[in-house]
Motif scaffolding. Structure first.
Motif, mmCIF file in Angstrom:
data_model
loop_
_atom_site.group_PDB
_atom_site.id
_atom_site.type_symbol
_atom_site.label_atom_id
_atom_site.label_comp_id
_atom_site.label_asym_id
_atom_site.label_seq_id
_atom_site.Cartn_x
_atom_site.Cartn_y
_atom_site.Cartn_z
ATOM 1 N N GLN A 161 0.859 -1.195 -0.031
ATOM 2 C CA GLN A 161 -0.002 0.048 -0.011
ATOM 3 C C GLN A 161 0.956 1.323 0.008
ATOM 4 O O GLN A 161 0.450 2.295 -0.646
ATOM 5 N N PRO A 189 -7.163 3.240 1.294
ATOM 6 C CA PRO A 189 -7.922 1.896 0.886
ATOM 7 C C PRO A 189 -7.882 1.794 -0.810
ATOM 8 O O PRO A 189 -8.087 3.016 -1.347
ATOM 9 N N LEU A 190 -7.642 0.936 -1.345
ATOM 10 C CA LEU A 190 -7.363 0.716 -3.031
ATOM 11 C C LEU A 190 -9.038 0.794 -3.728
ATOM 12 O O LEU A 190 -8.936 1.488 -4.682
ATOM 13 N N VAL A 191 -9.832 0.364 -2.853
ATOM 14 C CA VAL A 191 -11.114 0.289 -3.550
ATOM 15 C C VAL A 191 -12.075 0.543 -2.229
ATOM 16 O O VAL A 191 -11.763 0.544 -1.153
ATOM 17 N N LYS A 192 -13.162 1.099 -2.732
ATOM 18 C CA LYS A 192 -14.346 1.574 -1.791
ATOM 19 C C LYS A 192 -14.447 0.311 -0.790
ATOM 20 O O LYS A 192 -14.693 -0.603 -1.062
ATOM 21 N N PRO A 213 -16.366 -1.708 2.329
ATOM 22 C CA PRO A 213 -17.689 -1.702 2.816
ATOM 23 C C PRO A 213 -17.718 -1.447 4.359
ATOM 24 O O PRO A 213 -18.737 -1.500 5.021
ATOM 25 N N ASN A 236 -8.895 -0.274 6.458
ATOM 26 C CA ASN A 236 -8.001 -0.822 5.464
ATOM 27 C C ASN A 236 -6.725 0.384 5.085
ATOM 28 O O ASN A 236 -6.365 0.166 3.903
ATOM 29 N N TYR A 272 -16.915 -8.223 -3.107
ATOM 30 C CA TYR A 272 -15.195 -7.863 -2.867
ATOM 31 C C TYR A 272 -14.695 -9.276 -2.531
ATOM 32 O O TYR A 272 -15.355 -10.227 -1.645
ATOM 33 N N ALA A 331 -6.142 -7.381 4.933
ATOM 34 C CA ALA A 331 -5.901 -7.192 3.439
ATOM 35 C C ALA A 331 -6.993 -6.149 2.983
ATOM 36 O O ALA A 331 -8.046 -6.095 3.371
ATOM 37 N N PRO A 332 -6.502 -5.526 2.023
ATOM 38 C CA PRO A 332 -7.495 -4.648 1.380
ATOM 39 C C PRO A 332 -8.583 -5.471 0.380
ATOM 40 O O PRO A 332 -8.220 -6.510 0.007
ATOM 41 N N LEU A 333 -9.611 -4.765 0.301
ATOM 42 C CA LEU A 333 -10.877 -5.759 -0.514
ATOM 43 C C LEU A 333 -10.838 -5.256 -1.691
ATOM 44 O O LEU A 333 -10.889 -3.910 -2.040
ATOM 45 N N LEU A 334 -10.805 -6.103 -2.907
ATOM 46 C CA LEU A 334 -10.852 -5.733 -4.154
ATOM 47 C C LEU A 334 -12.182 -5.905 -4.441
ATOM 48 O O LEU A 334 -12.732 -6.960 -4.400
#
Lengths: 508, 216
Positions: free
Chosen positions: A91, A417-420, A422, A429, B93, B106-109
């Motif tokens: 990250q 965070p790389l994506v939105k 939840p 994240n 995700y 972990a990041p969620l994709l």
């Protein structure tokens, strides 16, 4: 005017005519003669670093050299262990080295752009500062460029970045390399041209001293790069014309360097990097920190080489005012950036703004606001602190705070965070960059390299632009004579404490 | 005590500077508040739905996983509000492997989106690109105007697909406009270098010429 009169002026017995007046009066008949009378005091002061090598010089060079060496060792360790050893992870893929790259290339602006602007506007007071400013730009730019090496994990393949067919012409990094290298060439030429007359003066001075290996080497060097200078009016005309051209060219070049560097951020799709204001913000930030560095370097060398007579409080106060104007502009641009992102209402931007101002990055952010925004303003607002120490202290704080600001620009968007997510947008994240001894040592080494290289540069070249200062002094004396004839001298001074002291002395 | 004009001017200047500084801080605080307000807006709503996520291997391919997310109104059976459950967007995700290898951080994709049918069920076919245990999350898309609700589960993939199909090309200005733009910029760059070098060389040549002419 006869040839004898011109020769008399060369020996220093007459110091009232300016080169311009001379040019008009002598025309081309005597244009092979240097029309500006020499000033022994300026020459002696400018040559101090070249001729004197005190114990403190060796102590400083060895100490700084050890720090630089430690940085090289740290880089080798990083090559062995990978970027993870420098605190990077999936990250935090951009962190301290990118911040260093922006900060170190940024500080070159103070030297190049400020010197160019002052030259173009013919600001008389600039003369004693220009050599220090231009040398600072010259040494900091390669140091800044070096940060791309540890920033890329695969350093041995760095040449592929800029070599066809491997290069990517769509990449801002490639264009930034082009912009920075062109700017470096311009900085070298900008440093070299005003040096030509001074090299001849240095050569003459060395010829009068003992004949040993050091002086022989110096003489060879100076003969090659500045031996043809006679100081004649045609030569001065050529040099002034070339300097004017480079001064004009270097300003847009410097602007392009930092705006293209900002494209590396602003052409990405990541919240916090995707900012249209970045090119302007980066350029103003570079000018701000650059002026601060010139002030700090000038204060240190003024003290070290006893140049108080030439680099006066007046210079620091005026540079301080430039600093404040740039600081206010930078603070406003930063505010605009955060305000627009804060109000955009998109989750990515809201989250990034929140984390930077109130969340996990609030300490560095507010350190920047206080250090680079409010403290310099407060220091320069009061006459009591508006002096050499005050301005130098404010500049040191600005440099530190602006470096921290570059971390605030680079790290929060990289670790978001790389994506939105939840989960809770405010805390979920986020990645973390871990400072380790490796990048800290490399950053310290680069910082130490600036004074180290400056000490070495001024070992070879005069610290003051002798020819420029002699010309200014001749012009000023001509002006003073004219003004005193008209009886308006008293109205011409400004109100710094140096000037007040000078007037007091004169009255006594 | 009478105040001189100069003292008064100094005082006004100081007050203006202090007021200016305070205004800057106040403006930044305003920006900060806005960011915070939006951040909290996005998190403070109470979900009126519950969401259940189920993952099972696809009957047609061992590599594919069928993700089924079932939306139901909170505290009521799905049949009680069948008409309201159609067309709700659900995001799916997967937790990606990270530097540390720990899935919990972990990041969620984002895998993709699917809309619910009248029975409140949204399905998505997912092809894992690595084998082993992987966390899966479904979430009602807040952009659809519905409030957030999420559910998670874990799936152990036994087979994985290749992450990329075909050749991956980096973006290059291969088009006509890109080529011309790059060409023009490189030409400008070349000219700049020429002018810079040329100036230094020209100065030296002229100095040399005048030196020989006037050397005494």
């Amino acid at each position: 005017m006869t040839r004898e009169q011109v020769d008399t002026m060369e020996t220093g017995t007459s110091t009232t005519m300016t080169s311009r007046t001379l040019e008009k009066s002598i025309g081309t008949a005597y244009d092979g003669v240097d029309p500006v009378p020499p000033r022994e005091d300026i020459r002696e002061a400018a040559m101090r670093p070249v001729l004197e090598t005190g114990k403190w010089w060796w102590t400083a060079v060895i100490t700084l050299g050890v720090v630089v060496l430690a940085g090289i060792v740290a880089w080798v360790m990083q090559l062995r262990d990978g970027l993870g050893s420098a605190g990077y992870n999936n990250q935090a893929f951009w962190a301290i080295y990118e911040a260093d790259l922006v900060a170190f290339i940024g500080v070159t602006y103070g030297g190049a752009v400020v010197s160019a602007v002052l030259r173009l506007t013919k600001a008389r007071w600039r003369a004693p500062l220009t050599r220090i400013a231009e040398a600072t730009a010259l040494v900091t730019l390669p140091i800044g460029m070096m940060f791309i090496v540890p920033h890329l994990g695969e350093s041995p393949r760095i040449w592929e970045l800029v070599w066809p067919p491997y290069w990517n012409l769509s990449s801002p990094i490639l264009w930034d390399f082009f912009a920075v290298s062109t700017y470096l060439l311009a900085t070298v030429v900008f440093f070299y041209l005003p040096l030509i007359p001074d090299l001849k003066i240095t050569l003459e001075r060395l010829s009068a001293g003992p004949d040993n290996l050091k002086t022989r080497t110096y003489k060879k060097l100076y003969t090659i790069i500045g031996g043809n200078w006679t100081g004649s009016i045609p030569q001065r005309r050529v040099l002034h014309g070339a300097l004017g051209l480079i001064s004009i060219m270097i300003i847009p070049m410097a602007v392009s360097v930092h705006s293209v560097l900002s494209f590396a951020f602003s052409s990405s799709s990541r919240a916090g990097y995707l900012e249209t204001i970045f090119p302007v913000l980066f350029v103003v930030g570079a000018l701000y920190s650059g002026v601060a560095l010139v002030i700090v370097v000038a204060a240190a060398f003024r003290k070290g080489y006893r140049l108080e007579r030439y680099i006066t409080e007046k210079h620091f106060v005026r540079m301080g005012f430039i600093l404040i104007a740039l600081g206010a502009a930078y603070l406003y641009l930063t505010f605009t950036e955060y305000l627009v992102d804060g109000y955009s209402g998109t989750i990515g931007n809201a989250s990034w703004v929140y984390q930077t101002i109130l969340g996990r990055y609030w300490i560095p952010f507010w350190f920047f606001v206080v250090g680079a925004g409010l403290l310099p303003l407060v220091i320069l607002a009061f006459r009591r602190t508006r002096n050499v120490k005050g301005v130098a202290t404010a500049s040191v704080i600005v440099l530190l705070a602006m470096w921290v600001k570059r971390l605030v620009i680079v790290i929060p968007p990289a670790t978001e965070p790389l994506v939105k997510s939840p989960l809770n947008v405010a805390s979920a994240n986020w990645g973390t960059f871990h400072f380790t001894w490796i990048p800290i040592t490399i950053t310290l080494a680069a910082t130490a390299a600036i004074p180290l290289l400056l000490l070495v540069v001024f070992k070879f070249f005069p610290i003051l632009p002798v020819a420029d200062m002699e010309e200014m002094a001749a012009e000023a004396e001509g002006l003073e004579e004219d003004l005193s004839t008209l009886g308006v001298m008293a109205a011409a001074g400004d109100n710094t404490s140096d000037n007040r002291k000078e007037r007091k002395h004169a009255n006594v | 005590m009478q105040m001189s004009n100069r003292t008064l001017r100094n005082l006004v200047a100081r007050v203006s500077l202090t007021a200016g500084s305070c205004a800057v801080v106040a403006l930044i605080l305003t920006g900060m508040t806005s960011g915070t307000a939006y951040a909290s807006q996005a998190t403070s709503k109470t979900p009126p739905y519950t969401l259940t996520l189920h993952a099972a291997q696809a009957p047609t391919s061992a590599r594919d996983v069928i993700l089924t997310a079932t939306v139901s109104p909170q505290g009521k059976p799905a049949s009680a509000a069948a008409n309201q459950l159609a067309g709700i967007a659900v995001d799916f995700y997967v937790g990606a492997k990270q530097f540390t290898g720990q899935f919990d951080t972990a990041p969620l994709l984002l895998l993709g989106k699917a809309a619910t049918g009248s029975n409140g069920v949204a399905t998505l076919t997912y092809s894992p690109t690595w084998t082993g245990k992987q966390p899966l999350v479904a979430q009602i898309d807040s952009a659809s105007g519905n409030t957030l609700a999420s559910s998670s589960t874990t799936y152990s993939a036994t087979a994985a697909s290749l992450p990329f199909k075909g050749t991956v090309q980096s973006q290059r200005p291969d088009g006509t406009l890109g080529k011309w733009a790059a060409g023009i910029l490189l030409t400008v760059l070349g000219l700049l270098w020429l002018v810079l070098f040329g100036t230094a060389v020209r100065v030296n040549l002229l100095l040399k010429a005048t030196h020989h002419r006037y050397a005494r």
